[in-house]
Design a protein around this motif. Structure first.
Motif, PDB file in Angstrom:
ATOM      1  N   CYS A 120     -56.919  32.326  39.119  1.00  0.00           N
ATOM      2  CA  CYS A 120     -55.547  32.561  39.575  1.00  0.00           C
ATOM      3  C   CYS A 120     -54.950  33.789  38.900  1.00  0.00           C
ATOM      4  CB  CYS A 120     -54.677  31.338  39.297  1.00  0.00           C
ATOM      5  SG  CYS A 120     -55.066  29.925  40.346  1.00  0.00           S
TER       6      CYS A 120
ATOM      7  N   TYR B 290     -56.346  36.921  40.455  1.00  0.00           N
ATOM      8  CA  TYR B 290     -55.687  37.122  41.741  1.00  0.00           C
ATOM      9  C   TYR B 290     -54.314  37.751  41.509  1.00  0.00           C
ATOM     10  CZ  TYR B 290     -54.201  36.040  46.514  1.00  0.00           C
ATOM     11  OH  TYR B 290     -53.777  36.126  47.802  1.00  0.00           O
TER      12      TYR B 290
ATOM     13  N   SER C 117     -56.294  43.553  49.196  1.00  0.00           N
ATOM     14  CA  SER C 117     -56.686  42.713  50.322  1.00  0.00           C
ATOM     15  C   SER C 117     -58.197  42.701  50.494  1.00  0.00           C
ATOM     16  CB  SER C 117     -55.987  43.154  51.606  1.00  0.00           C
ATOM     17  OG  SER C 117     -56.348  44.471  51.927  1.00  0.00           O
TER      18      SER C 117
ATOM     19  N   PRO D  98     -61.350  36.306  52.066  1.00  0.00           N
ATOM     20  CA  PRO D  98     -61.751  34.931  52.359  1.00  0.00           C
ATOM     21  C   PRO D  98     -62.656  34.309  51.297  1.00  0.00           C
ATOM     22  CG  PRO D  98     -62.013  36.329  54.291  1.00  0.00           C
ATOM     23  CD  PRO D  98     -61.663  37.220  53.150  1.00  0.00           C
TER      24      PRO D  98
ATOM     25  N   GLN E 136     -62.650  34.712  47.988  1.00  0.00           N
ATOM     26  CA  GLN E 136     -61.851  34.221  46.873  1.00  0.00           C
ATOM     27  C   GLN E 136     -60.968  33.054  47.297  1.00  0.00           C
ATOM     28  OE1 GLN E 136     -62.481  37.386  47.460  1.00  0.00           O
ATOM     29  NE2 GLN E 136     -63.489  38.035  45.578  1.00  0.00           N
ATOM     30  N   ASP E 137     -60.460  33.108  48.524  1.00  0.00           N
ATOM     31  CA  ASP E 137     -59.668  31.992  49.025  1.00  0.00           C
ATOM     32  C   ASP E 137     -60.511  30.723  49.079  1.00  0.00           C
ATOM     33  OD1 ASP E 137     -57.423  33.558  49.277  1.00  0.00           O
ATOM     34  OD2 ASP E 137     -57.641  33.849  51.438  1.00  0.00           O
ATOM     35  N   ASN E 138     -61.747  30.861  49.564  1.00  0.00           N
ATOM     36  CA  ASN E 138     -62.653  29.712  49.603  1.00  0.00           C
ATOM     37  C   ASN E 138     -62.966  29.214  48.200  1.00  0.00           C
ATOM     38  OD1 ASN E 138     -62.752  29.753  52.385  1.00  0.00           O
ATOM     39  ND2 ASN E 138     -64.656  30.925  52.475  1.00  0.00           N
TER      40      ASN E 138
ATOM     41  N   LEU F  14     -61.034  29.495  45.546  1.00  0.00           N
ATOM     42  CA  LEU F  14     -59.845  28.809  45.056  1.00  0.00           C
ATOM     43  C   LEU F  14     -59.705  27.422  45.671  1.00  0.00           C
ATOM     44  CD1 LEU F  14     -57.312  31.748  44.982  1.00  0.00           C
ATOM     45  CD2 LEU F  14     -57.889  30.296  43.059  1.00  0.00           C
ATOM     46  N   MET F  15     -59.938  27.334  46.967  1.00  0.00           N
ATOM     47  CA  MET F  15     -59.863  26.032  47.641  1.00  0.00           C
ATOM     48  C   MET F  15     -60.900  25.070  47.075  1.00  0.00           C
ATOM     49  SD  MET F  15     -57.441  26.145  49.954  1.00  0.00           S
ATOM     50  CE  MET F  15     -57.836  25.058  51.295  1.00  0.00           C
TER      51      MET F  15
ATOM     52  N   ARG G  61     -48.543  33.969  45.652  1.00  0.00           N
ATOM     53  CA  ARG G  61     -49.200  34.314  46.913  1.00  0.00           C
ATOM     54  C   ARG G  61     -48.175  34.398  48.049  1.00  0.00           C
ATOM     55  NH1 ARG G  61     -54.244  30.953  49.128  1.00  0.00           N
ATOM     56  NH2 ARG G  61     -55.423  32.782  49.672  1.00  0.00           N
TER      57      ARG G  61
ATOM     58  N   ASP H 246     -47.295  37.710  50.122  1.00  0.00           N
ATOM     59  CA  ASP H 246     -47.427  37.712  51.581  1.00  0.00           C
ATOM     60  C   ASP H 246     -46.138  38.195  52.231  1.00  0.00           C
ATOM     61  OD1 ASP H 246     -50.031  36.829  51.441  1.00  0.00           O
ATOM     62  OD2 ASP H 246     -49.548  34.736  51.927  1.00  0.00           O
TER      63      ASP H 246
END
Length: 144
Positions: free
Chosen positions: A33, A36, A53, A58, A60-62, A64-65, A130, A134
């Protein structure tokens, strides 16, 4: 009583193992985090936004998820072990050792509470950042 004592020790051992795993995961989660966050605060020009960006897409998003899910699962497992220890501490055979058991149980509950609080705080801070980025990104795109 030896068998029930072994049961208690097994529960404590498993709880400590989960606590250690959680500690490591929370450190990793926090670092992810933070990386990021630092990528977003590295600059405000178009080139910096483009590199952010690209560097946090995707994948890093994956990540994190996935890490969020893993931490939540570990917190749930630790909660289950704390509940099992509470059941054991309140059982009739454990009454002679109740003060020591209750102290140990409270310590494990405190650790779970601390880890849960730390996780939710880190996750909330990350999601707020985030969302802010955004919104700022959409404003920058509208201006351009």
């Amino acid at each position: 009583m030896a068998t029930s004592s072994n049961y208690w020790e097994d529960l404590r051992k498993q709880a400590r193992q989960l606590e250690n795993e959680l500690d490591l995961k929370l450190v990793s989660f926090s670092k992810l985090c933070t990386s990021y966050r630092s990528s977003y605060s590295s600059g405000h020009d178009q080139q910096a936004r483009d590199s952010r960006s690209e560097s946090f897409g995707p994948f890093q998003d994956n990540m994190l998820m996935s890490m969020t899910s893993e931490v939540e699962q570990l917190l749930t497992k630790l909660s289950v072990f704390n509940d099992k220890m509470a059941e054991y501490a309140n059982s009739p055979g454990a009454l002679s050792h109740n003060a020591a058991l209750m102290h140990t149980l409270q310590r494990h509950r405190d650790i779970l509470q601390d880890y849960t609080h730390e996780f939710h705080k880190t996750k909330s801070n990350f999601l707020s950042l985030r969302e802010r980025e955004d919104l700022l990104g959409s404003v920058h795109r509208d201006i351009e």
